[in-house]
Design a protein around this motif. Sequence first.
Motif, mmCIF file in Angstrom:
data_model
loop_
_atom_site.group_PDB
_atom_site.id
_atom_site.type_symbol
_atom_site.label_atom_id
_atom_site.label_comp_id
_atom_site.label_asym_id
_atom_site.label_seq_id
_atom_site.Cartn_x
_atom_site.Cartn_y
_atom_site.Cartn_z
ATOM 1 N N GLU A 25 1.368 -1.410 -0.220
ATOM 2 C CA GLU A 25 0.135 -0.250 0.077
ATOM 3 C C GLU A 25 1.262 1.218 0.204
ATOM 4 O OE1 GLU A 25 -3.243 2.276 1.573
ATOM 5 O OE2 GLU A 25 -1.509 2.639 2.477
ATOM 6 N N LYS A 26 0.611 2.317 -0.869
ATOM 7 C CA LYS A 26 1.212 3.182 -0.915
ATOM 8 C C LYS A 26 1.787 3.728 0.299
ATOM 9 C CE LYS A 26 0.066 6.107 -4.224
ATOM 10 N NZ LYS A 26 -0.559 6.279 -5.437
ATOM 11 N N HIS A 27 0.294 4.168 0.608
ATOM 12 C CA HIS A 27 0.790 5.581 2.417
ATOM 13 C C HIS A 27 1.347 4.977 3.145
ATOM 14 C CE1 HIS A 27 -1.397 8.057 -0.834
ATOM 15 N NE2 HIS A 27 -2.106 6.932 -1.193
ATOM 16 N N THR A 28 1.343 3.462 3.283
ATOM 17 C CA THR A 28 0.819 3.338 4.790
ATOM 18 C C THR A 28 2.269 1.992 4.890
ATOM 19 O OG1 THR A 28 -0.754 1.345 4.188
ATOM 20 C CG2 THR A 28 -1.086 3.116 5.568
ATOM 21 N N LEU A 41 -6.969 -4.839 14.285
ATOM 22 C CA LEU A 41 -6.612 -5.191 13.413
ATOM 23 C C LEU A 41 -5.947 -4.161 12.162
ATOM 24 C CD1 LEU A 41 -9.716 -7.540 12.849
ATOM 25 C CD2 LEU A 41 -7.894 -8.451 13.687
ATOM 26 N N ILE A 42 -6.847 -2.601 12.291
ATOM 27 C CA ILE A 42 -6.478 -2.175 10.612
ATOM 28 C C ILE A 42 -5.251 -1.527 11.116
ATOM 29 C CG2 ILE A 42 -6.589 0.197 9.998
ATOM 30 C CD1 ILE A 42 -9.900 -0.576 9.980
ATOM 31 N N ASN A 63 -15.365 -10.284 7.000
ATOM 32 C CA ASN A 63 -16.009 -9.403 5.739
ATOM 33 C C ASN A 63 -14.789 -7.401 5.945
ATOM 34 O OD1 ASN A 63 -17.421 -7.921 3.548
ATOM 35 N ND2 ASN A 63 -17.821 -6.454 4.631
ATOM 36 N N LEU A 64 -14.627 -7.519 7.228
ATOM 37 C CA LEU A 64 -13.641 -6.700 7.691
ATOM 38 C C LEU A 64 -11.970 -6.711 7.071
ATOM 39 C CD1 LEU A 64 -13.101 -3.420 9.672
ATOM 40 C CD2 LEU A 64 -12.040 -5.218 10.822
ATOM 41 N N MET A 65 -11.870 -7.823 6.901
ATOM 42 C CA MET A 65 -10.058 -8.561 5.957
ATOM 43 C C MET A 65 -9.901 -8.131 4.828
ATOM 44 S SD MET A 65 -9.158 -8.017 8.846
ATOM 45 C CE MET A 65 -6.875 -8.332 8.229
ATOM 46 N N GLU A 66 -11.669 -8.792 3.852
ATOM 47 C CA GLU A 66 -11.753 -8.585 2.805
ATOM 48 C C GLU A 66 -11.996 -7.629 2.517
ATOM 49 O OE1 GLU A 66 -13.418 -11.054 0.827
ATOM 50 O OE2 GLU A 66 -13.490 -10.050 -1.074
ATOM 51 N N GLU A 67 -12.874 -6.017 3.391
ATOM 52 C CA GLU A 67 -12.429 -4.780 2.360
ATOM 53 C C GLU A 67 -11.376 -4.067 2.851
ATOM 54 O OE1 GLU A 67 -16.922 -3.558 2.944
ATOM 55 O OE2 GLU A 67 -16.020 -3.110 4.767
ATOM 56 N N MET A 68 -10.387 -4.663 3.698
ATOM 57 C CA MET A 68 -9.108 -4.007 4.387
ATOM 58 C C MET A 68 -8.144 -4.336 2.906
ATOM 59 S SD MET A 68 -6.704 -4.146 7.727
ATOM 60 C CE MET A 68 -7.980 -5.012 8.139
ATOM 61 N N ARG A 69 -8.032 -5.790 2.808
ATOM 62 C CA ARG A 69 -7.716 -6.293 1.399
ATOM 63 C C ARG A 69 -6.897 -5.312 -0.216
ATOM 64 N NH1 ARG A 69 -8.935 -11.139 3.564
ATOM 65 N NH2 ARG A 69 -10.405 -11.478 2.109
ATOM 66 N N LEU A 95 -6.171 4.236 4.532
ATOM 67 C CA LEU A 95 -5.897 5.529 5.839
ATOM 68 C C LEU A 95 -7.221 5.678 5.542
ATOM 69 C CD1 LEU A 95 -2.591 7.347 5.823
ATOM 70 C CD2 LEU A 95 -3.159 5.672 7.450
ATOM 71 N N GLU A 96 -8.046 5.667 4.456
ATOM 72 C CA GLU A 96 -9.366 6.766 4.381
ATOM 73 C C GLU A 96 -10.197 4.986 4.907
ATOM 74 O OE1 GLU A 96 -7.622 6.408 2.023
ATOM 75 O OE2 GLU A 96 -7.344 8.144 0.272
ATOM 76 N N PHE A 97 -9.759 4.360 4.871
ATOM 77 C CA PHE A 97 -10.835 2.646 5.516
ATOM 78 C C PHE A 97 -10.662 3.079 6.827
ATOM 79 C CE2 PHE A 97 -11.052 -1.834 6.453
ATOM 80 C CZ PHE A 97 -12.016 -1.929 6.249
ATOM 81 N N ARG A 98 -9.394 3.155 7.077
ATOM 82 C CA ARG A 98 -9.340 2.939 9.321
ATOM 83 C C ARG A 98 -10.166 4.253 9.169
ATOM 84 N NH1 ARG A 98 -6.639 5.881 12.642
ATOM 85 N NH2 ARG A 98 -5.543 4.765 14.422
ATOM 86 N N GLU A 99 -10.749 5.454 8.603
ATOM 87 C CA GLU A 99 -10.834 6.857 9.141
ATOM 88 C C GLU A 99 -12.795 6.175 9.219
ATOM 89 O OE1 GLU A 99 -10.867 9.977 11.316
ATOM 90 O OE2 GLU A 99 -8.474 8.660 11.269
ATOM 91 N N ARG A 100 -12.642 5.363 7.710
ATOM 92 C CA ARG A 100 -14.094 5.529 8.255
ATOM 93 C C ARG A 100 -14.909 3.579 8.520
ATOM 94 N NH1 ARG A 100 -16.147 0.690 4.027
ATOM 95 N NH2 ARG A 100 -16.393 0.253 5.383
ATOM 96 N N VAL A 101 -14.128 3.308 8.977
ATOM 97 C CA VAL A 101 -14.546 1.838 10.010
ATOM 98 C C VAL A 101 -14.297 2.565 11.258
ATOM 99 C CG1 VAL A 101 -13.579 0.132 10.895
ATOM 100 C CG2 VAL A 101 -13.146 0.060 8.937
ATOM 101 N N LEU A 102 -13.111 3.294 12.023
ATOM 102 C CA LEU A 102 -13.452 3.886 13.742
ATOM 103 C C LEU A 102 -14.694 5.232 13.532
ATOM 104 C CD1 LEU A 102 -10.772 2.474 13.398
ATOM 105 C CD2 LEU A 102 -9.939 4.926 14.405
#
Length: 400
Positions: free
Chosen positions: A16-19, A260-261, A370-376, A385-392
Amino acid sequence: MTQQKGAVWYEHLHTEKHTGARRGRIHTPHGTFETPMFMPVGTQGAVKGVNNKTLKEIGSQFILANTYHLWVRPGDELIAEAGGLHKYMGWDQAILTDSGGFQVFSLSDSRKLDESGATFRNHVNGDKMFLSPEVAMRIQNNLGSDVMMQLDEAIPYFETYDYIKDSMQRSLRWADRAQQYHKKTDTQALFGIVQGAGFRDLRTESAQELVKMDLPGYAVGGLSVGESKVEMNRVLDFTMPLLPEDKPRYLMGVAAPDSLIDSVIRGVDMFDCVLPTRVGRKGTLMTRRGRVVIKNSKYKKDFSPIDPDLEYYSKNPIRTEQFGNLAQYDVPGYSPYQNLSRSYLHHLFNANELLAAEIASEHNLRYLLNLMEEMRTAIENDQLLEFRERVLEEYGYNKE
Ligand code: GUN
Protein backbone atom coordinates in the motif's frame (compact mmCIF):
# COMPACT_ATOMS: atom_id res chain seq x y z
CA MET A 1 10.11 -10.90 -2.52
CA THR A 2 8.65 -14.38 -2.95
CA GLN A 3 10.15 -17.37 -1.29
CA GLN A 4 9.02 -20.69 -2.76
CA LYS A 5 10.32 -23.44 -0.57
CA GLY A 6 8.94 -25.70 2.09
CA ALA A 7 5.33 -26.38 2.98
CA VAL A 8 4.15 -22.80 3.45
CA TRP A 9 5.33 -19.70 1.63
CA TYR A 10 4.33 -16.10 1.12
CA GLU A 11 3.60 -14.48 -2.21
CA HIS A 12 3.63 -10.70 -2.18
CA LEU A 13 1.09 -8.93 -4.38
CA HIS A 14 1.04 -5.25 -3.46
CA THR A 15 2.44 -2.74 -0.97
CA GLU A 16 0.00 0.00 0.00
CA LYS A 17 1.40 3.32 -1.18
CA HIS A 18 0.83 5.44 1.93
CA THR A 19 1.32 2.98 4.79
CA GLY A 20 3.41 0.06 3.51
CA ALA A 21 0.63 -2.42 4.42
CA ARG A 22 1.02 -5.76 2.66
CA ARG A 23 -1.42 -7.52 0.35
CA GLY A 24 -0.34 -11.09 -0.36
CA ARG A 25 -1.11 -14.78 -0.41
CA ILE A 26 -0.03 -17.69 1.73
CA HIS A 27 0.48 -21.00 -0.07
CA THR A 28 -0.08 -24.14 2.01
CA PRO A 29 -0.52 -27.88 1.35
CA HIS A 30 -4.26 -27.23 1.80
CA GLY A 31 -4.67 -24.34 -0.59
CA THR A 32 -3.68 -20.73 -1.19
CA PHE A 33 -5.18 -18.00 0.98
CA GLU A 34 -5.41 -14.22 0.78
CA THR A 35 -3.72 -11.89 3.25
CA PRO A 36 -4.18 -9.95 5.44
CA MET A 37 -6.41 -12.64 7.00
CA PHE A 38 -8.23 -13.39 10.23
CA MET A 39 -8.27 -17.00 11.47
CA PRO A 40 -11.32 -18.15 13.45
CA VAL A 41 -10.35 -20.16 16.52
CA GLY A 42 -11.42 -23.81 16.82
CA THR A 43 -9.64 -24.64 20.07
CA GLN A 44 -10.83 -28.23 20.35
CA GLY A 45 -11.07 -28.93 16.63
CA ALA A 46 -14.36 -27.05 16.23
CA VAL A 47 -15.11 -23.33 15.91
CA LYS A 48 -17.64 -22.92 18.72
CA GLY A 49 -21.17 -22.68 17.32
CA VAL A 50 -20.18 -22.46 13.62
CA ASN A 51 -20.03 -25.50 11.33
CA ASN A 52 -17.46 -26.04 8.57
CA LYS A 53 -19.88 -25.38 5.71
CA THR A 54 -20.82 -22.02 7.17
CA LEU A 55 -17.18 -21.19 7.91
CA LYS A 56 -16.33 -21.65 4.26
CA GLU A 57 -19.35 -19.71 3.05
CA ILE A 58 -18.47 -16.72 5.17
CA GLY A 59 -14.91 -16.69 3.85
CA SER A 60 -12.76 -18.47 6.46
CA GLN A 61 -9.40 -19.48 5.05
CA PHE A 62 -7.15 -20.77 7.80
CA ILE A 63 -8.58 -21.89 11.14
CA LEU A 64 -6.63 -22.24 14.37
CA ALA A 65 -6.66 -25.21 16.75
CA ASN A 66 -4.86 -25.80 20.02
CA THR A 67 -2.13 -28.33 20.69
CA TYR A 68 -2.80 -28.33 24.43
CA HIS A 69 -6.53 -29.08 24.23
CA LEU A 70 -6.28 -31.75 21.53
CA TRP A 71 -3.38 -33.42 23.35
CA VAL A 72 -5.35 -33.58 26.63
CA ARG A 73 -8.50 -34.73 24.82
CA PRO A 74 -8.93 -36.83 22.65
CA GLY A 75 -5.11 -37.21 22.30
CA ASP A 76 -2.82 -36.48 19.36
CA GLU A 77 -2.15 -40.18 18.73
CA LEU A 78 -5.85 -40.89 18.38
CA ILE A 79 -6.10 -38.02 15.87
CA ALA A 80 -3.07 -39.36 13.96
CA GLU A 81 -4.75 -42.78 13.86
CA ALA A 82 -7.88 -41.11 12.44
CA GLY A 83 -5.75 -39.66 9.61
CA GLY A 84 -4.79 -36.27 11.08
CA LEU A 85 -6.78 -33.25 12.23
CA HIS A 86 -7.99 -32.13 8.79
CA LYS A 87 -9.67 -35.48 8.20
CA TYR A 88 -10.82 -35.91 11.81
CA MET A 89 -12.69 -32.59 11.86
CA GLY A 90 -13.64 -32.58 8.18
CA TRP A 91 -11.80 -29.33 7.33
CA ASP A 92 -9.91 -29.41 4.02
CA GLN A 93 -8.45 -25.88 4.16
CA ALA A 94 -5.42 -24.77 6.15
CA ILE A 95 -5.03 -25.29 9.91
CA LEU A 96 -2.59 -23.49 12.21
CA THR A 97 -1.97 -24.98 15.64
CA ASP A 98 -0.78 -22.96 18.61
CA SER A 99 1.91 -24.72 20.61
CA GLY A 100 0.22 -25.06 23.97
CA GLY A 101 2.40 -22.78 26.09
CA PHE A 102 -0.20 -20.05 26.27
CA GLN A 103 -2.92 -22.51 27.36
CA VAL A 104 -0.73 -24.30 29.89
CA PHE A 105 -0.26 -20.95 31.60
CA SER A 106 -3.89 -19.90 31.49
CA LEU A 107 -5.69 -23.22 32.18
CA SER A 108 -3.61 -25.76 34.05
CA ASP A 109 -2.79 -26.15 37.75
CA SER A 110 0.50 -26.57 39.65
CA ARG A 111 2.69 -25.40 36.77
CA LYS A 112 6.43 -25.75 37.04
CA LEU A 113 8.66 -24.36 34.37
CA ASP A 114 12.34 -24.98 33.75
CA GLU A 115 14.72 -25.19 30.81
CA SER A 116 13.45 -28.61 29.80
CA GLY A 117 9.77 -27.56 29.57
CA ALA A 118 6.59 -27.20 31.65
CA THR A 119 5.15 -29.74 34.11
CA PHE A 120 1.52 -29.20 35.08
CA ARG A 121 -1.79 -30.84 35.87
CA ASN A 122 -4.30 -30.65 33.05
CA HIS A 123 -7.65 -28.91 33.45
CA VAL A 124 -9.74 -31.94 32.42
CA ASN A 125 -8.82 -34.79 34.76
CA GLY A 126 -5.88 -33.38 36.73
CA ASP A 127 -3.32 -35.80 35.22
CA LYS A 128 0.29 -34.70 35.44
CA MET A 129 1.71 -33.80 32.03
CA PHE A 130 5.00 -32.55 30.62
CA LEU A 131 5.19 -30.20 27.65
CA SER A 132 8.56 -29.47 26.07
CA PRO A 133 9.49 -27.95 22.70
CA GLU A 134 9.94 -31.49 21.35
CA VAL A 135 6.64 -32.77 22.78
CA ALA A 136 4.80 -29.76 21.30
CA MET A 137 6.32 -30.61 17.91
CA ARG A 138 5.50 -34.32 18.20
CA ILE A 139 1.87 -33.46 18.97
CA GLN A 140 1.62 -30.96 16.11
CA ASN A 141 3.26 -33.47 13.74
CA ASN A 142 0.58 -35.97 14.77
CA LEU A 143 -2.16 -33.40 14.23
CA GLY A 144 -0.73 -32.59 10.79
CA SER A 145 -1.42 -28.84 10.90
CA ASP A 146 -0.11 -26.74 8.01
CA VAL A 147 1.50 -24.23 10.38
CA MET A 148 2.90 -25.24 13.76
CA MET A 149 3.95 -22.76 16.43
CA GLN A 150 7.08 -23.18 18.52
CA LEU A 151 6.59 -23.69 22.26
CA ASP A 152 7.14 -20.37 24.02
CA GLU A 153 6.48 -19.04 27.49
CA ALA A 154 3.43 -16.82 27.82
CA ILE A 155 4.38 -14.12 30.27
CA PRO A 156 2.59 -11.10 31.70
CA TYR A 157 3.40 -7.86 29.90
CA PHE A 158 4.34 -5.91 33.01
CA GLU A 159 7.11 -8.09 34.40
CA THR A 160 10.63 -6.95 35.26
CA TYR A 161 13.25 -6.52 32.56
CA ASP A 162 15.35 -9.40 33.91
CA TYR A 163 12.40 -11.77 34.01
CA ILE A 164 11.34 -10.93 30.45
CA LYS A 165 14.92 -11.23 29.20
CA ASP A 166 15.40 -14.70 30.72
CA SER A 167 12.05 -15.88 29.44
CA MET A 168 12.59 -14.49 25.92
CA GLN A 169 16.03 -16.12 25.71
CA ARG A 170 14.60 -19.45 26.86
CA SER A 171 11.90 -19.16 24.18
CA LEU A 172 14.71 -18.67 21.65
CA ARG A 173 16.42 -21.85 22.82
CA TRP A 174 13.08 -23.61 22.63
CA ALA A 175 12.64 -22.39 19.03
CA ASP A 176 16.01 -23.92 18.21
CA ARG A 177 15.03 -27.24 19.83
CA ALA A 178 11.71 -27.22 17.94
CA GLN A 179 13.54 -26.67 14.66
CA GLN A 180 16.02 -29.48 15.41
CA TYR A 181 13.13 -31.85 16.13
CA HIS A 182 11.07 -30.93 13.06
CA LYS A 183 11.49 -33.47 10.26
CA LYS A 184 8.33 -32.89 8.19
CA THR A 185 9.34 -29.58 6.63
CA ASP A 186 7.86 -30.51 3.26
CA THR A 187 4.31 -30.80 4.66
CA GLN A 188 4.30 -28.64 7.80
CA ALA A 189 5.83 -25.22 8.52
CA LEU A 190 7.25 -24.17 11.89
CA PHE A 191 6.77 -20.50 12.85
CA GLY A 192 8.87 -18.79 15.53
CA ILE A 193 7.37 -16.37 18.07
CA VAL A 194 9.01 -13.02 18.88
CA GLN A 195 8.79 -12.19 22.60
CA GLY A 196 10.22 -9.43 24.78
CA ALA A 197 7.14 -7.55 26.05
CA GLY A 198 7.61 -3.77 25.71
CA PHE A 199 11.43 -3.72 25.70
CA ARG A 200 12.86 -2.67 22.38
CA ASP A 201 16.26 -4.30 22.86
CA LEU A 202 14.67 -7.60 23.91
CA ARG A 203 12.23 -7.66 20.99
CA THR A 204 15.16 -6.86 18.71
CA GLU A 205 17.30 -9.69 20.06
CA SER A 206 14.36 -12.11 19.82
CA ALA A 207 13.50 -11.13 16.22
CA GLN A 208 17.13 -11.12 15.02
CA GLU A 209 17.93 -14.52 16.51
CA LEU A 210 14.74 -16.08 15.11
CA VAL A 211 15.40 -14.59 11.68
CA LYS A 212 18.86 -16.19 11.69
CA MET A 213 17.10 -19.57 12.02
CA ASP A 214 15.46 -18.96 8.62
CA LEU A 215 12.04 -20.25 9.70
CA PRO A 216 9.20 -20.15 7.13
CA GLY A 217 7.18 -17.58 9.12
CA TYR A 218 7.20 -15.40 12.21
CA ALA A 219 4.66 -14.45 14.86
CA VAL A 220 4.67 -11.62 17.36
CA GLY A 221 3.48 -12.92 20.74
CA GLY A 222 2.98 -11.50 24.19
CA LEU A 223 0.73 -8.66 22.99
CA SER A 224 -2.95 -7.85 23.60
CA VAL A 225 -2.51 -9.06 27.17
CA GLY A 226 -3.58 -5.95 29.03
CA GLU A 227 -1.26 -3.28 27.59
CA SER A 228 -2.83 -0.24 25.90
CA LYS A 229 -3.40 0.00 22.15
CA VAL A 230 -0.86 2.81 21.95
CA GLU A 231 1.65 0.50 23.62
CA MET A 232 0.90 -2.38 21.24
CA ASN A 233 1.39 -0.08 18.25
CA ARG A 234 4.66 1.16 19.71
CA VAL A 235 5.98 -2.42 19.98
CA LEU A 236 4.83 -3.26 16.45
CA ASP A 237 6.47 -0.07 15.15
CA PHE A 238 9.91 -1.29 16.13
CA THR A 239 9.36 -5.05 15.81
CA MET A 240 7.73 -5.48 12.40
CA PRO A 241 10.58 -3.93 10.36
CA LEU A 242 12.90 -6.60 11.82
CA LEU A 243 10.94 -9.44 10.22
CA PRO A 244 11.71 -10.68 6.69
CA GLU A 245 9.55 -9.25 3.92
CA ASP A 246 9.30 -12.53 2.06
CA LYS A 247 7.65 -14.50 4.88
CA PRO A 248 4.25 -14.44 6.61
CA ARG A 249 3.93 -12.29 9.74
CA TYR A 250 1.36 -13.23 12.33
CA LEU A 251 0.12 -11.23 15.33
CA MET A 252 -1.29 -13.61 17.94
CA GLY A 253 -4.54 -13.03 19.80
CA VAL A 254 -5.88 -9.81 18.25
CA ALA A 255 -9.38 -9.09 16.85
CA ALA A 256 -10.49 -5.57 17.79
CA PRO A 257 -11.31 -3.84 14.48
CA ASP A 258 -9.10 -0.81 15.15
CA SER A 259 -6.18 -3.03 16.23
CA LEU A 260 -6.54 -5.19 13.11
CA ILE A 261 -6.26 -2.15 10.84
CA ASP A 262 -3.48 -0.51 12.86
CA SER A 263 -1.48 -3.74 12.84
CA VAL A 264 -1.95 -4.30 9.10
CA ILE A 265 -0.66 -0.76 8.62
CA ARG A 266 2.46 -1.90 10.50
CA GLY A 267 2.93 -4.96 8.26
CA VAL A 268 0.98 -7.84 9.85
CA ASP A 269 -0.54 -10.52 7.54
CA MET A 270 -2.33 -12.95 9.88
CA PHE A 271 -4.43 -12.71 13.05
CA ASP A 272 -6.43 -15.00 15.30
CA CYS A 273 -8.55 -14.47 18.39
CA VAL A 274 -11.40 -16.10 20.30
CA LEU A 275 -13.05 -12.70 20.71
CA PRO A 276 -15.75 -12.88 17.96
CA THR A 277 -17.10 -16.28 18.97
CA ARG A 278 -16.59 -15.77 22.70
CA VAL A 279 -18.38 -12.43 22.95
CA GLY A 280 -20.93 -13.63 20.38
CA ARG A 281 -22.16 -16.59 22.36
CA LYS A 282 -22.45 -14.34 25.40
CA GLY A 283 -24.70 -11.95 23.47
CA THR A 284 -22.48 -9.20 22.06
CA LEU A 285 -22.64 -8.54 18.32
CA MET A 286 -19.85 -6.82 16.45
CA THR A 287 -21.50 -4.68 13.80
CA ARG A 288 -20.32 -1.99 11.45
CA ARG A 289 -21.99 0.53 13.79
CA GLY A 290 -20.23 -0.80 16.89
CA ARG A 291 -21.04 -3.37 19.52
CA VAL A 292 -24.65 -4.39 20.20
CA VAL A 293 -25.41 -6.04 23.55
CA ILE A 294 -28.46 -7.88 22.31
CA LYS A 295 -29.85 -8.87 25.73
CA ASN A 296 -30.40 -5.20 26.50
CA SER A 297 -34.15 -4.54 26.95
CA LYS A 298 -34.05 -1.82 24.30
CA TYR A 299 -33.94 -4.59 21.67
CA LYS A 300 -37.06 -6.34 22.94
CA LYS A 301 -39.26 -4.74 20.30
CA ASP A 302 -36.56 -3.78 17.81
CA PHE A 303 -37.74 -5.35 14.59
CA SER A 304 -34.88 -3.97 12.55
CA PRO A 305 -32.35 -6.48 11.13
CA ILE A 306 -29.64 -7.90 13.41
CA ASP A 307 -27.20 -5.79 11.46
CA PRO A 308 -28.67 -3.21 9.09
CA ASP A 309 -25.55 -3.12 6.91
CA LEU A 310 -26.74 -6.15 5.06
CA GLU A 311 -24.43 -5.89 2.12
CA TYR A 312 -21.63 -7.48 4.04
CA TYR A 313 -23.47 -10.70 4.73
CA SER A 314 -22.25 -11.73 1.32
CA LYS A 315 -19.44 -10.23 -0.68
CA ASN A 316 -21.34 -10.99 -3.88
CA PRO A 317 -25.00 -10.63 -3.03
CA ILE A 318 -26.74 -13.43 -4.86
CA ARG A 319 -30.28 -12.86 -6.04
CA THR A 320 -32.66 -15.68 -5.24
CA GLU A 321 -34.18 -15.53 -8.72
CA GLN A 322 -30.85 -16.70 -10.12
CA PHE A 323 -31.35 -19.91 -8.20
CA GLY A 324 -34.85 -20.84 -9.29
CA ASN A 325 -36.72 -22.60 -6.57
CA LEU A 326 -33.91 -22.88 -4.07
CA ALA A 327 -34.87 -21.74 -0.61
CA GLN A 328 -33.02 -18.58 0.47
CA TYR A 329 -30.83 -20.48 2.88
CA ASP A 330 -29.66 -22.89 0.17
CA VAL A 331 -28.15 -20.07 -1.85
CA PRO A 332 -24.35 -20.02 -1.45
CA GLY A 333 -23.12 -17.02 0.51
CA TYR A 334 -26.59 -16.13 1.75
CA SER A 335 -27.18 -16.20 5.48
CA PRO A 336 -30.30 -17.97 6.74
CA TYR A 337 -30.29 -15.30 9.44
CA GLN A 338 -30.22 -12.35 7.09
CA ASN A 339 -33.81 -11.33 7.60
CA LEU A 340 -34.09 -11.96 11.31
CA SER A 341 -34.70 -9.11 13.74
CA ARG A 342 -32.85 -7.95 16.81
CA SER A 343 -36.04 -8.64 18.74
CA TYR A 344 -35.91 -12.30 17.73
CA LEU A 345 -32.25 -12.69 18.71
CA HIS A 346 -32.96 -10.88 22.01
CA HIS A 347 -35.71 -13.41 22.65
CA LEU A 348 -33.48 -16.39 21.76
CA PHE A 349 -30.82 -15.23 24.22
CA ASN A 350 -33.38 -14.68 26.98
CA ALA A 351 -34.84 -18.13 26.35
CA ASN A 352 -31.37 -19.73 26.39
CA GLU A 353 -31.87 -21.20 22.93
CA LEU A 354 -28.76 -22.80 21.40
CA LEU A 355 -29.48 -21.02 18.13
CA ALA A 356 -28.80 -17.68 19.83
CA ALA A 357 -25.09 -18.51 20.29
CA GLU A 358 -24.90 -19.90 16.77
CA ILE A 359 -26.38 -16.83 15.12
CA ALA A 360 -24.26 -14.40 17.11
CA SER A 361 -20.99 -16.33 16.63
CA GLU A 362 -21.56 -16.65 12.90
CA HIS A 363 -22.52 -13.02 12.67
CA ASN A 364 -19.36 -11.80 14.43
CA LEU A 365 -17.12 -13.93 12.23
CA ARG A 366 -18.94 -12.63 9.15
CA TYR A 367 -18.30 -9.10 10.34
CA LEU A 368 -14.57 -9.70 10.89
CA LEU A 369 -13.95 -11.77 7.76
CA ASN A 370 -15.72 -9.12 5.76
CA LEU A 371 -13.63 -6.41 7.42
CA MET A 372 -10.49 -8.27 6.29
CA GLU A 373 -11.87 -8.65 2.77
CA GLU A 374 -12.58 -4.92 2.59
CA MET A 375 -9.15 -4.20 4.03
CA ARG A 376 -7.52 -6.26 1.27
CA THR A 377 -9.41 -4.23 -1.32
CA ALA A 378 -8.44 -0.96 0.40
CA ILE A 379 -4.76 -1.99 0.25
CA GLU A 380 -5.04 -2.87 -3.43
CA ASN A 381 -6.54 0.58 -4.06
CA ASP A 382 -3.98 2.41 -1.87
CA GLN A 383 -6.82 3.69 0.33
CA LEU A 384 -6.12 2.07 3.65
CA LEU A 385 -6.01 5.32 5.63
CA GLU A 386 -9.41 6.41 4.29
CA PHE A 387 -10.73 2.93 5.07
CA ARG A 388 -9.38 3.18 8.64
CA GLU A 389 -11.09 6.54 9.17
CA ARG A 390 -14.41 5.19 7.89
CA VAL A 391 -14.32 2.02 10.02
CA LEU A 392 -13.32 3.86 13.19
CA GLU A 393 -15.95 6.53 12.64
CA GLU A 394 -18.72 4.01 11.97
CA TYR A 395 -17.72 1.63 14.78
CA GLY A 396 -17.82 4.57 17.18
CA TYR A 397 -14.17 4.61 18.27
CA ASN A 398 -13.90 8.30 17.56
CA LYS A 399 -16.61 9.03 20.13
CA GLU A 400 -14.84 7.19 22.98
N1 GUN B 1 -1.62 -16.46 21.73
C1 GUN B 1 -1.68 -15.13 22.02
N2 GUN B 1 -0.45 -14.69 22.41
C2 GUN B 1 0.39 -15.76 22.37
C3 GUN B 1 1.79 -15.93 22.66
O1 GUN B 1 2.51 -15.01 23.03
N3 GUN B 1 2.29 -17.20 22.48
C4 GUN B 1 1.51 -18.25 22.06
N4 GUN B 1 2.08 -19.45 21.91
N5 GUN B 1 0.20 -18.10 21.78
C5 GUN B 1 -0.34 -16.87 21.94
